[in-house]
Design a protein around this motif. Structure first.
Motif, PDB file in Angstrom:
ATOM      1  N   VAL A   1       2.136  -5.840 -10.475  1.00 27.33           N
ATOM      2  CA  VAL A   1       1.553  -4.568 -10.535  1.00 27.33           C
ATOM      3  C   VAL A   1       1.828  -3.868 -11.879  1.00 27.33           C
ATOM      4  O   VAL A   1       3.087  -3.949 -12.309  1.00 27.33           O
ATOM      5  CB  VAL A   1       2.000  -3.709  -9.374  1.00 27.33           C
TER       6      VAL A   1
ATOM      7  N   LYS B   1      -9.405   2.048  -1.921  1.00 26.14           N
ATOM      8  CA  LYS B   1      -8.591   2.080  -3.007  1.00 26.14           C
ATOM      9  C   LYS B   1      -7.359   2.979  -2.549  1.00 26.14           C
ATOM     10  O   LYS B   1      -7.433   4.052  -1.870  1.00 26.14           O
ATOM     11  CB  LYS B   1      -9.343   3.074  -3.707  1.00 26.14           C
TER      12      LYS B   1
ATOM     13  N   GLU C   1      -6.601  -3.744   3.282  1.00 19.96           N
ATOM     14  CA  GLU C   1      -7.042  -4.974   2.177  1.00 19.96           C
ATOM     15  C   GLU C   1      -8.271  -5.628   2.329  1.00 19.96           C
ATOM     16  O   GLU C   1      -8.887  -5.867   1.197  1.00 19.96           O
ATOM     17  CB  GLU C   1      -5.797  -6.189   2.562  1.00 19.96           C
TER      18      GLU C   1
ATOM     19  N   ASN D   1       0.334   3.467  -3.396  1.00 18.50           N
ATOM     20  CA  ASN D   1       0.288   2.280  -4.214  1.00 18.50           C
ATOM     21  C   ASN D   1      -0.128   0.986  -3.464  1.00 18.50           C
ATOM     22  O   ASN D   1      -0.700   1.286  -2.164  1.00 18.50           O
ATOM     23  CB  ASN D   1       1.849   1.723  -4.024  1.00 18.50           C
ATOM     24  N   PRO D   2      -0.686   0.019  -4.076  1.00 20.34           N
ATOM     25  CA  PRO D   2      -1.387  -1.058  -3.372  1.00 20.34           C
ATOM     26  C   PRO D   2      -0.832  -1.664  -1.982  1.00 20.34           C
ATOM     27  O   PRO D   2       0.238  -1.452  -2.058  1.00 20.34           O
ATOM     28  CB  PRO D   2      -1.541  -2.050  -4.662  1.00 20.34           C
TER      29      PRO D   2
END
Length: 282
Positions: A228, A71, A66, A74-75
């Motif tokens: 999201v 990138k 973070e 999933n986040p």
């Protein structure tokens, strides 16, 4: 990212599958020591098996990803939320039908007795809220001893679902919000855990009525509460309760096995989704 070098389960078949689908430019890094990730176009945590066995290192890695604005799909916010299965209670609050779940901050025999009364059952399943691969998962009947390694720990308590042995566990797979395929997983005779290394098996199936509706509801509820737009990949695990209703067991958004061998396209939809993500972020 892949499992630690000393993790017991062989990830080479999965790595070969991802190389087949994503090409030779893919690089595999152990999540426990991934090195510099800043130059990668996209990081996929699909093989970070065993993260539940070293939670401090796992959450430190998420913080690092973070901070460095890596990138990742999933986040990181999704990975952090999905690491702790108490998310089931959040989804229940969003009106998603989940397997009934209690949380004990320090598990005792009294907690089990209270859960039996609440759920109206003589058989329970306990598991750590941060778990995977059936680690720390037990089925307990009334009067059975509390496993020593679980006593006093934070644990989820759920009523045992007979359908897991009688019918099996359904898993549905979505890539960028689009349905890809579904399988039915069954445990070995006498067991309730469906993992392949424990003798479980799986087969491609057509979705029964109601399964996709629950899967979409659960996925969209998670996307909404996490802010999201669409999850790049999601596996939705569910089963049928004694009343015949489908209930969510887990929403797998970190490192789910995707069972491409049971997808009609062999995983082409997944590969296309990753490619579209790369082009979008370019």
């Amino acid at each position: 990212m892949t499992a630690a070098p000393d993790y017991f389960e062989d990830s080479s078949p999965a790595r070969a599958n991802y190389r087949r689908l994503l090409g030779d430019d893919i690089s595999f890094r152990h999540w426990t020591d991934p090195g510099d990730l800043t130059h990668f176009d996209l990081v996929l945590p699909l093989l970070v098996w065993g993260y539940q066995r070293d939670c401090p290192r796992w959450f430190a890695l998420l913080n690092q990803l973070e901070q460095q604005q890596i990138k990742i799909a999933n986040p990181v916010s999704v990975l952090r939320w999905n690491s702790d299965k108490s998310y089931l209670l959040a989804l229940e609050q969003a009106d998603v039908l989940v397997v009934p779940t209690m949380i004990s901050a320090a598990l005792t025999v009294k907690d089990l007795e209270q859960a039996e009364q609440k759920f109206g059952t003589d058989a329970l399943v306990i598991k750590p809220p941060i778990s995977g691969g059936a680690d720390g998962t037990y089925r307990l009947k009334t009067g059975e001893s509390l496993p020593e390694d679980m006593a006093g720990k934070t644990m989820l308590i759920q009523p045992f679902q007979p359908a897991i042995a009688q019918e099996g566990e359904y898993s549905l797979f979505y890539f960028d919000g689009h349905f890809s395929h579904a399988i039915l997983k069954r445990p070995a005779k006498g067991d309730f855990r469906v993992q392949e290394f424990l003798g479980g098996s799986e087969a491609r199936i057509d979705c029964p009525v109601g399964v996709q509706e629950l899967a979409v509801q659960a996925r969209r509820a998670a996307e909404q509460m996490l802010g999201v737009e669409t999850l790049l990949y999601a596996r939705v695990d569910m089963l049928r309760d004694p009343d015949g209703h489908f209930r969510l067991m887990e929403l797998e958004l970190i490192e789910p096995s995707l069972f491409f061998e049971h997808a009609a396209d062999g995983g082409a939809m997944f590969a296309g989704t990753v490619q579209a993500k790369l082009c979008q972020d370019a």
